[in-house]
Design an enzyme around this catalytic site. Structure first.
Site, PDB file in Angstrom:
ATOM      1  N   THR A 281       0.845  -1.201   0.000  1.00  9.10           N
ATOM      2  CA  THR A 281       0.000   0.000   0.000  1.00  9.10           C
ATOM      3  C   THR A 281       0.873   1.241   0.000  1.00  9.10           C
ATOM      4  O   THR A 281       1.954   1.258   0.609  1.00  9.10           O
ATOM      5  CB  THR A 281      -0.932   0.029   1.225  1.00  9.10           C
ATOM      6  OG1 THR A 281      -1.486   1.351   1.359  1.00  9.10           O
ATOM      7  CG2 THR A 281      -0.197  -0.294   2.508  1.00  9.10           C
TER       8      THR A 281
ATOM      9  N   SER B  16      -1.566   3.018  10.460  1.00 10.28           N
ATOM     10  CA  SER B  16      -2.559   2.188  11.167  1.00 10.28           C
ATOM     11  C   SER B  16      -1.922   0.819  11.368  1.00 10.28           C
ATOM     12  O   SER B  16      -0.905   0.494  10.741  1.00 10.28           O
ATOM     13  CB  SER B  16      -3.846   2.030  10.353  1.00 10.28           C
ATOM     14  OG  SER B  16      -3.643   1.123   9.278  1.00 10.28           O
TER      15      SER B  16
ATOM     16  N   TYR C 145      -3.053  -1.873  10.292  1.00 11.49           N
ATOM     17  CA  TYR C 145      -3.108  -2.506   8.970  1.00 11.49           C
ATOM     18  C   TYR C 145      -1.924  -2.076   8.104  1.00 11.49           C
ATOM     19  O   TYR C 145      -1.206  -2.906   7.548  1.00 11.49           O
ATOM     20  CB  TYR C 145      -4.422  -2.159   8.261  1.00 11.49           C
ATOM     21  CG  TYR C 145      -4.275  -2.172   6.764  1.00 11.49           C
ATOM     22  CD1 TYR C 145      -4.109  -3.373   6.087  1.00 11.49           C
ATOM     23  CD2 TYR C 145      -4.235  -0.976   6.028  1.00 11.49           C
ATOM     24  CE1 TYR C 145      -3.923  -3.393   4.716  1.00 11.49           C
ATOM     25  CE2 TYR C 145      -4.056  -0.992   4.666  1.00 11.49           C
ATOM     26  CZ  TYR C 145      -3.896  -2.206   4.012  1.00 11.49           C
ATOM     27  OH  TYR C 145      -3.695  -2.216   2.664  1.00 11.49           O
ATOM     28  N   HIS C 146      -1.717  -0.767   7.981  1.00  9.43           N
ATOM     29  CA  HIS C 146      -0.605  -0.304   7.150  1.00  9.43           C
ATOM     30  C   HIS C 146       0.727  -0.832   7.684  1.00  9.43           C
ATOM     31  O   HIS C 146       1.627  -1.184   6.920  1.00  9.43           O
ATOM     32  CB  HIS C 146      -0.588   1.228   7.091  1.00  9.43           C
ATOM     33  CG  HIS C 146      -1.735   1.825   6.328  1.00  9.43           C
ATOM     34  ND1 HIS C 146      -2.848   2.335   6.948  1.00  9.43           N
ATOM     35  CD2 HIS C 146      -1.953   1.975   4.993  1.00  9.43           C
ATOM     36  CE1 HIS C 146      -3.701   2.788   6.024  1.00  9.43           C
ATOM     37  NE2 HIS C 146      -3.182   2.581   4.841  1.00  9.43           N
TER      38      HIS C 146
ATOM     39  N   LYS D  60       1.583  -4.277   6.418  1.00 10.57           N
ATOM     40  CA  LYS D  60       2.135  -4.294   5.061  1.00 10.57           C
ATOM     41  C   LYS D  60       3.628  -3.939   5.077  1.00 10.57           C
ATOM     42  O   LYS D  60       4.409  -4.449   4.273  1.00 10.57           O
ATOM     43  CB  LYS D  60       1.386  -3.296   4.170  1.00 10.57           C
ATOM     44  CG  LYS D  60      -0.078  -3.642   3.935  1.00 10.57           C
ATOM     45  CD  LYS D  60      -0.250  -4.734   2.881  1.00 10.57           C
ATOM     46  CE  LYS D  60      -1.687  -4.819   2.404  1.00 10.57           C
ATOM     47  NZ  LYS D  60      -1.905  -5.914   1.436  1.00 10.57           N
TER      48      LYS D  60
END
Lengths: 382, 382
Positions: free
Chosen positions: A144, A179, A181-182, A185
């Site tokens: 991302t 976040s 989530y980020h 990644k």
């Protein structure tokens, strides 16, 4: 080429699987339906009435004569993963099979831990399975643009040349994800870089921007092939949400000042970028990074575009600024490079041309399915 | 100050807990004994005959009158962790409670996944527990110099000012870790940086070099307080291994050319660095990084130092180059900064002065306990 799409029942994965199949590749989908499970957990639904995967694939076969294999299971289950890969023997693995929502990862500790364990272990399993069974296979992994955060310098594609105290090196671009989530990644990217180096694996990390739209030539062929269109506060992306808000006469909700600038792309460019990456594999031992977006916009820019298009269509549109539920800069420098995929042949769709057909008309068509209680932000970063 | 040492039954943790207790702090140890379990798994033992934690703490109390509380459980068990922290109410958390061996993380997929999940989830739990119960507490977390890898530029302490295309920013120093273990520490660093930013937590990341020695003033007080001294191929560090090899008349095993240069420090400096970090807490919202080592040596430098010291003592010492089981550069630039801890008062011990007393004489004293089958490398990176 034989290509397996991990997470092929999801938003980007489904569009990609059909596109690659249409282009003549031998495609398989590996998925555990967890994206549909998250809809149940959140009491949310895609705007569009998506069909079960088996129905989707039957329709695809009926219309095109092409079959897509299904492997139903979880990439965090190594035995399942490696046996599926040994059975299909792909030349490329396209890996979308991760929890991909920043707000979902920020709900609470359990969701944060789940997101990081699920994503990191899934990708570790893919890497170990490649080493064990498919050492020459090419991994095309979705990262991302959010890995980079918003540094005060230009964002390069994965690496940056740094001169420091009279010496120089090409190093991984510093990461400032926003976040859990980020962050997952970023963890994946580091793990992949390492395994390319020590085992000679080939991998491409696609640092994708925010995807918008739902129409591709393939899903347009039949209502049964329709793709997801998420507008809820957890999985919905900003532009999809604005279009739904316009369609139902609700103000467009801009978080904070709206100066947050990001890279965006049409889902038709997502599927093309995957094809480009697959067709131009990384070399053995190479960990290659492409920035996968086509245009930059601020959140406020997007609201204004939707305002103009909607107003021209005779809609009455308001813009409302909400307190920002996220912790992020609302005014900042942002200039990210995205030349590598264009150099390999990407011809971007422009949002200004897609907004009405691919987004607004879609939102209007299905507006009776909108659940108004799903739109306002419920998850905060603090 | 009330300080809890997570992983206080391990090598650095035990020395730190006693040192802080001796300095008058109110110390608790939280540990699940998994380090002892790994010894069983690998059929390895510390060179030194360590005692059960409860015996250690009874001896410490008998000698000094000081009590150290015990919380027995796992940091990956959130309910246990948060209830322990709520009960003790520490002002600082010193976090050593991770799987800390690079070769252990490289044994196979299960050990790689275990290492990353254990370390990442444990640290996420600590961060969430601080947010829930102790928002003003200071986290002192052990990282590793191995997070940086071996870039061709000077290594700064956590951050680097980058000028690029006429703009400038201070960004996290790029990371190039060299094992699944080192990767887990990079993941932790990114997670910590994020939670300091969004929740205003205080944290210090100590990127520690390779620790050598076992003697500190506290563990020297009684045989029952003796610390670990690992020389096996999985948990043993290079200098400890060389001294054991010298003591038993086995050639010193240099991996590859031996030009691999790293930062090193005496365990007496480890405990002092922790005290310095605890006594000078990070500000709310600050994610501070110190490089915690005192001297740089190449592996071959170390072999030569042991050779000279051993020969002067009348020992007959050989040096043997083995094929390198790791994937790493064997000749490279290495210049890492380490001024922040010195600026706060660290007065380093020099290896040249510690080698005989703190290491070689120790190895000789316990040489009858050496298991020769545990020394040669068994885990490879390829």
């Amino acid at each position: 080429m034989k290509i397996v799409v991990l997470g092929g029942d999801g938003y980007c994965g489904w569009a990609t699987a059909l596109y690659l199949s249409a282009k003549g590749h031998n495609v398989a989908i590996l998925d555990n339906y967890i994206r549909r499970q998250w809809d149940h957990e959140l009491s949310a639904q895609t705007l569009t009435p998506i069909q079960p995967l088996s129905d989707r694939l039957r329709t695809w076969c009926r219309l095109t004569g092409k079959t897509i294999d299904m492997f139903i299971g979880d990439v965090t289950d190594y035995d399942f993963l490696v046996s599926s890969l040994k059975s299909f023997e792909p030349e490329a693995i396209v890996h979308f099979a991760e929890q991909r929502s920043a707000p979902y990862s920020m709900i609470d500790r359990k969701h944060a831990v789940f997101t990081q364990v699920n994503n990191v272990v899934g990708t570790l399993n893919v890497l170990f399975a490649m080493r064990e069974a498919l050492p020459d296979c090419h991994l095309v992994k979705l990262g991302t643009m959010g890995e980079y955060g918003t540094p005060n310098i230009d964002i390069e594609e994965g690496y940056i040349t740094i001169e420091h105290n009279g010496r120089k090196d090409i190093l991984p671009f510093p990461k400032q994800p926003g976040s859990f989530y980020h962050l997952s990644k970023v963890h994946d990217s580091h793990n992949m870089m390492f395994t390319c180096k020590i085992w000679g694996l080939r991998a491409t990390d696609l640092n994708q921007g925010v995807v918008y739209g739902t129409m591709t030539d393939e899903v347009a062929m039949d209502e049964a092939l329709i793709n997801r269109f998420d507008y809820d506060d957890v999985f919905g992306t900003v532009l999809n949400r604005f279009c739904v808000q316009a369609a139902i006469g609700q103000p467009l909700t801009v978080y904070g000042k709206g100066g947050q600038t990001r890279g965006f792309l049409d889902i038709r460019d997502t599927v093309r970028c995957i094809e480009i990456a697959v067709s131009n594999p990384a070399a053995p031992g190479e960990f290659r990074v492409f920035n996968q977006f086509t245009e930059q916009f601020s959140v406020y820019d997007l609201a204004m575009m939707v305002y103009r298009v909607g107003t021209a269509e005779g809609m009455k549109i308001e813009v409302q600024h909400l307190p920002n539920p996220r912790v992020e800069k609302e005014e900042h420098y942002y200039n990210a490079k995205n030349t590598l995929l264009r150099d390999l042949g990407l011809e971007p769709h422009c949002l200004s041309e897609s907004l009405l057909d691919s987004l607004m008309h879609f939102a209007i068509r299905y507006k009776d399915r909108v659940d108004r209680s799903q739109i306002m932000p419920t998850v905060t970063w603090k």
